[in-house]
Motif scaffolding. Structure first.
Motif, mmCIF file in Angstrom:
data_model
loop_
_atom_site.group_PDB
_atom_site.id
_atom_site.type_symbol
_atom_site.label_atom_id
_atom_site.label_comp_id
_atom_site.label_asym_id
_atom_site.label_seq_id
_atom_site.Cartn_x
_atom_site.Cartn_y
_atom_site.Cartn_z
ATOM 1 N N LEU A 1 14.160 45.456 40.224
ATOM 2 C CA LEU A 1 15.591 46.229 39.940
ATOM 3 C C LEU A 1 16.788 45.387 40.642
ATOM 4 O O LEU A 1 16.556 45.216 41.786
ATOM 5 N N ALA A 2 17.935 45.724 40.101
ATOM 6 C CA ALA A 2 18.961 45.270 40.869
ATOM 7 C C ALA A 2 19.900 46.403 40.281
ATOM 8 O O ALA A 2 19.884 47.373 39.811
ATOM 9 N N PHE A 3 20.899 46.834 41.291
ATOM 10 C CA PHE A 3 22.038 47.506 41.447
ATOM 11 C C PHE A 3 23.465 46.867 41.483
ATOM 12 O O PHE A 3 23.328 45.713 42.079
ATOM 13 N N PRO A 4 24.198 47.513 41.247
ATOM 14 C CA PRO A 4 25.838 46.745 41.059
ATOM 15 C C PRO A 4 26.507 47.260 42.189
ATOM 16 O O PRO A 4 26.327 47.984 43.135
ATOM 17 N N ARG A 5 27.403 45.967 42.611
ATOM 18 C CA ARG A 5 28.043 45.913 43.603
ATOM 19 C C ARG A 5 29.616 45.728 43.150
ATOM 20 O O ARG A 5 29.564 44.592 42.195
ATOM 21 N N VAL A 6 30.498 46.378 43.470
ATOM 22 C CA VAL A 6 31.964 46.072 42.940
ATOM 23 C C VAL A 6 32.876 45.502 43.976
ATOM 24 O O VAL A 6 32.580 45.643 45.267
ATOM 25 N N PHE A 7 33.796 44.881 43.483
ATOM 26 C CA PHE A 7 34.769 43.949 44.332
ATOM 27 C C PHE A 7 36.159 44.386 43.831
ATOM 28 O O PHE A 7 36.683 43.771 42.942
ATOM 29 N N PRO A 8 36.688 45.658 44.259
ATOM 30 C CA PRO A 8 38.041 46.202 43.656
ATOM 31 C C PRO A 8 39.152 44.869 43.483
ATOM 32 O O PRO A 8 39.951 45.185 42.670
ATOM 33 N N SER A 9 39.046 44.229 44.456
ATOM 34 C CA SER A 9 40.287 43.117 44.473
ATOM 35 C C SER A 9 39.846 41.754 43.880
ATOM 36 O O SER A 9 40.626 40.845 44.035
ATOM 37 N N ALA A 10 38.612 41.548 43.533
ATOM 38 C CA ALA A 10 38.217 40.333 43.130
ATOM 39 C C ALA A 10 38.295 40.393 41.392
ATOM 40 O O ALA A 10 38.473 41.221 40.892
ATOM 41 N N GLU A 11 38.225 39.006 41.033
ATOM 42 C CA GLU A 11 38.328 38.694 39.407
ATOM 43 C C GLU A 11 37.131 39.086 38.848
ATOM 44 O O GLU A 11 36.986 39.967 38.030
ATOM 45 N N ALA A 12 36.142 38.434 39.285
ATOM 46 C CA ALA A 12 34.523 39.056 38.661
ATOM 47 C C ALA A 12 34.205 40.243 39.733
ATOM 48 O O ALA A 12 33.559 40.383 40.663
ATOM 49 N N ASP A 13 34.537 41.534 39.173
ATOM 50 C CA ASP A 13 34.666 42.598 40.245
ATOM 51 C C ASP A 13 33.382 43.491 40.090
ATOM 52 O O ASP A 13 33.391 44.371 40.860
ATOM 53 N N MET A 14 32.308 43.117 39.358
ATOM 54 C CA MET A 14 31.160 43.967 39.383
ATOM 55 C C MET A 14 29.945 42.873 39.079
ATOM 56 O O MET A 14 30.020 42.258 38.029
ATOM 57 N N GLU A 15 28.810 42.675 39.868
ATOM 58 C CA GLU A 15 27.675 41.899 39.608
ATOM 59 C C GLU A 15 26.583 42.848 40.013
ATOM 60 O O GLU A 15 26.696 43.752 41.067
ATOM 61 N N PHE A 16 25.399 42.277 39.631
ATOM 62 C CA PHE A 16 24.216 43.243 40.045
ATOM 63 C C PHE A 16 23.332 42.334 41.058
ATOM 64 O O PHE A 16 23.264 41.060 40.491
ATOM 65 N N TYR A 17 22.876 43.099 42.146
ATOM 66 C CA TYR A 17 22.125 42.442 43.278
ATOM 67 C C TYR A 17 20.643 42.954 43.303
ATOM 68 O O TYR A 17 20.581 44.265 42.979
#
Length: 611
Positions: free
Chosen positions: A75-91
Motif C-alpha cells: 500500500l502507498a499513501f499520498p504526501r503533498v508538497f504545497p510549495s513544490a512543483e511536483a506537489d503530490m506523490e505516493f509513498y
C-alpha cells in the motif's frame, strides 16, 4: 466563472450533506464500501494499491487498508508538497502507525528519504467531496489529485464516496483539467464511467490510447483474451501479414467469400473516415451500439490488466478485442485478419493456427521495431506461420523468400508461392478482370486467388472458380488507387512508405504514357520520405506538401524544402480545405494524385466526396 461558481455551490452542499451523516451511519457505510472494494476484481487481483488516510467525514477506508496489509499487498499513501512543483506523490507504507500528520492535518508518509512509488496501473482510491456516476469528481479545490493524474495517466482511478455525495450536476461544470474517475464506489453501487460514455467518447478514448505498448502486442492480447473467455478459439481465420498489400488481399478475399455466400468478418487498419470500417462482416460495418457494448467490456478488462499486470492496451489491441467478441457473437464462417505491425509479436498472433496464412510483399518499415534488413523484417512477418496452417507466399526478394520457405519447412507447413496476373488478365490459364486499378494489384489478386483455392480445399466448398473470378472482378478498396473525380481527374492512394510509393509510381507510368501529374503529398517523419520524393519527382509537374494530423507527421515546410532542394516545383498546402480548393481550381483536363498517410487520405476523401 459561472461553471466555477456552480461547482463551488455543489462542493458546499455535498460537504454539508456528508458532514450531516451520523457517526454510526458513517461507520456502517464505510464498512460496506470497504467490503465492496475488497470484492472488486481490480483490488482482488492487484498486488499494490494507492490509498488515502481519511480526515473529517470522509469514507474511512482504513479497515480495508488493514485487511490488504494482512493479505500481503503493498500500500502507498499520498504526501503533498504545497510549495513544490511536483506537489503530490505516493509513498509505500507498511503499517498504519508509520503515518504522521502532514499538510492540512492529513495523515501521510513521513519525509524520511523513502522514494515515491512507480506502480504503473495500480488502482488509486480517491477521496473527494462530490462525484457523478459518470466519473466526474470535485475535491477540496487544491487540485492535487488532478495534477497527479495528469502526470500519472496509467493509474486506474477509483472514487470513494457515500451515496449522498453523488451529484449529476457535477458533470456539467467540470473543467478539462479535472481528473475523471474510472469507477465510483459507494455503499450502494460501483459505478463505471465507461457505462455512461457515448459512442463518440468511447472511440475517442480508444483512439487516444498509446500507439505502442511497453509489452509486446501478443502479450497484451493474450492477457485480454483470457479475461474475455478466448473468443479467438471459436473462430476460423485467414491471417495476412506483409508490408504492403494486406488490405487489398483482404478485400479480394472478402469479395470472394461474398460471392460464395459465406459470412466473412474482415479486420483491417487503419480506418479512413469511420472507426467502424476496421471491423466488418461482408460489406457491413460493425454497428455503433456493438462498438459500445463490446468496447465497455474491453475497457473494464483493460483496467483489470493494468491493476494486476501493469498491461495497458494499445488502440490496436482494443480494436482487435472488440472485433473478436463481435465475430464470435455473430457466428461468422471465417475471419480475414490483417496484422498490425510485424507478425511474430503482433497482437493478432494469439489466434490458433489459421486455415490459411498469407504473406504479401516485404519492405523496410518500422525498422526500430522489426529490424533494419529485409531478412530481419521477413523473419518477424514469418512469425505468423504456425504448424497446422497452409501458406501463400507472395513471390518477391530472395532474402525474404528464403526466410519464408525455411520457416515453412521447419513448421511442416504446405505452402504455395503466388505470382502475378499477367497484363492480359491470365493467371494459371484462367482469365481474370481485376476491379482494383494499379499494377501491384495483379500480385495481390494472385495471392488472394491462391488463398481462396486453399480455403476451398480445406472445407469451404462454396468457394468455386466462379466465385473467385467474380470476387476478383468486383472487389474494391477505398483510398487505394481510388479515382474520386473525373474533371479534374483526382486519384487517392494510401502509399505511405517506399514500397507503396514505388508501386504507385509504376502504376502511374504504366497508365499515363508520359503524363505529368500534380501531386499532393503528406507523410510521416519516421518514413523514408526522401526516397519517396525521388520516386515521384520524374512524374511531377508540381508537388504540394501537406502535414498530416499526427504527432509523427513530417512538417509541410520541411517536405517542401526538400522537394525544392532536389529541383522540384513545390508549395505548401495548409490543410485539407485548401487542398480541395486547389484541386478544383485546376483545369478540367488536369490529373491530380493525392497520396501519403492513410489518415490524411481519409480526411481528404471525405471532403472531396462531399464536394
Amino acid at each position: 466563472m459561472e461553471r466555477s461558481m456552480k461547482k463551488q455551490k455543489i462542493r458546499s452542499r455535498k460537504r454539508a450533506e456528508r458532514d450531516a451523516l451520523t457517526p454510526d451511519g458513517r461507520i456502517l457505510c464505510s464498512h460496506m464500501i470497504c467490503e465492496a472494494l475488497l470484492q472488486m476484481p481490480l483490488i482482488r487481483e492487484t498486488q499494490a494499491v494507492c490509498c488515502y488516510a481519511p480526515i473529517g467525514s470522509e469514507v474511512d477506508i482504513m479497515e480495508l487498508a488493514e485487511r490488504l496489509w494482512a493479505e500481503g499487498k503493498r500500500l502507498a499513501f499520498p504526501r503533498v508538497f504545497p510549495s513544490a512543483e511536483a506537489d503530490m506523490e505516493f509513498y509505500e507504507v507498511k503499517e498504519r502507525r508509520e503515518l504522521v500528520e502532514g499538510a492540512f492535518h492529513v495523515p501521510e508518509p513521513p519525509a524520511d528519504g523513502r522514494l515515491p512509488v512507480d506502480w504503473k496501473g495500480a488502482p488509486v482510491l480517491v477521496p473527494g467531496v462530490a462525484f457523478s456516476v459518470s466519473g466526474a469528481r470535485c475535491g477540496y479545490g487544491k487540485g492535487y489529485y488532478d495534477r497527479y493524474f495528469a502526470t500519472h495517466p496509467e493509474q486506474v482511478r477509483v472514487g470513494v464516496a457515500y451515496e449522498c455525495q453523488l451529484s449529476e450536476e457535477l458533470s456539467d461544470c467540470c473543467e478539462a483539467t479535472d481528473a475523471q474517475m474510472d469507477y465510483v464506489q459507494t455503499e450502494g453501487c460501483c459505478y463505471r464511467s465507461v457505462d455512461g460514455m457515448s459512442y463518440e467518447a468511447l472511440v475517442e478514448k480508444i483512439s487516444t490510447s498509446r500507439r505502442f505498448g511497453r509489452a509486446p502486442g501478443i502479450v497484451c492480447s493474450a492477457a485480454v483474451m483470457e479475461l474475455l473467455g478466448h473468443p479467438e478459439r471459436e473462430l476460423s481465420f485467414v491471417h495476412i501479414a506483409g508490408t504492403n498489400g494486406k488490405g487489398s488481399v483482404a478485400a479480394f478475399l472478402r469479395e470472394i467469400c461474398e460471392k460464395a455466400g459465406l459470412r466473412a468478418g474482415m479486420f483491417t487498419s487503419p480506418h479512413l473516415q469511420e472507426f467502424t470500417e476496421r471491423i466488418q462482416i461482408g460489406h457491413r460495418q460493425i454497428p455503433r451500439e456493438k462498438v459500445l457494448e463490446f468496447g465497455r467490456i474491453v475497457v473494464a478488462a483493460n483496467h483489470r490488466l493494468m491493476a494486476s499486470r501493469g498491461i495497458n492496451l494499445t488502440m490496436f489491441d482494443y480494436c482487435l478485442a472488440i472485433a473478436l467478441l463481435y465475430y464470435r457473437e455473430q457466428g461468422v464462417d471465417l475471419v480475414i485478419l490483417e496484422t498490425g505491425m510485424g507478425g511474430r509479436l503482433d497482437s493478432t498472433n494469439i489466434i490458433p493456427p489459421p486455415i490459411v496464412s498469407v504473406i504479401t510483399g516485404i519492405g523496410l518499415e518500422h525498422t526500430e521495431y522489426l529490424g533494419d534488413t529485409i531478412a530481419a523484417i521477413a523473419a518477424e512477418k514469418a512469425g505468423i506461420l504456425k504448424h497446422g496452417t497452409q501458406a501463400v507466399l507472395m513471390d518477391q526478394d530472395t532474402q525474404a523468400m528464403d526466410v519464408f520457405t525455411q520457416r515453412c519447412r521447419e513448421a511442416d507447413i504446405v505452402y504455395r508461392i503466388s505470382g502475378s496476373v499477367d497484363t492480359s488478365g491470365s493467371y494459371k490459364n484462367v482469365h481474370y478482370e481485376i476491379g482494383m486499378p494499379g499494377v501491384y494489384q495483379r500480385k495481390n489478386a494472385a495471392a488472394a486467388i491462391e488463398a481462396a483455392h486453399l480455403l476451398a480445399k480445406a472445407g469451404y466448398g462454396q468457394i468455386t472458380q466462379e466465385a473467385i473470378t467474380e470476387g476478383i472482378r468486383d472487389a474494391r478498396w477505398q483510398g487505394r488507387m481510388e479515382v474520386v473525380s473525373d474533371h479534374p481527374w483526382v486519384l487517392l492512394d494510401g502509399a505511405h512508405n517506399v514500397h507503396g510509393v514505388t508501386a504507385l509510381a509504376q502504376s502511374l507510368r504504366e497508365a499515363g504514357n508520359g503524363t505529368k501529374y500534380t501531386f499532393f503529398m503528406g507523410v510521416m517523419a519516421d518514413k523514408d520520405y526522401e526516397t519517396m520524393v525521388d520516386l515521384i519527382l520524374p512524374l511531377a509537374k508540381r508537388i504540394y506538401a501537406l502535414e498530416p494530423d499526427s504527432d509523427r507527421a513530417l512538417s509541410a515546410e520541411k517536405l517542401c524544402g526538400l522537394i525544392r532542394q532536389k529541383g522540384g516545383n513545390a508549395d505548401v498546402c495548409a490543410d485539407a480545405r485548401q487542398l480541395s480548393e486547389l484541386v478544383y481550381a485546376q483545369p478540367q483536363d488536369e490529373k491530380c494524385v493525392i497520396f501519403g498517410s492513410l489518415y490524411l487520405i481519409g480526411e481528404i476523401r471525405q471532403r472531396l466526396k462531399n464536394i
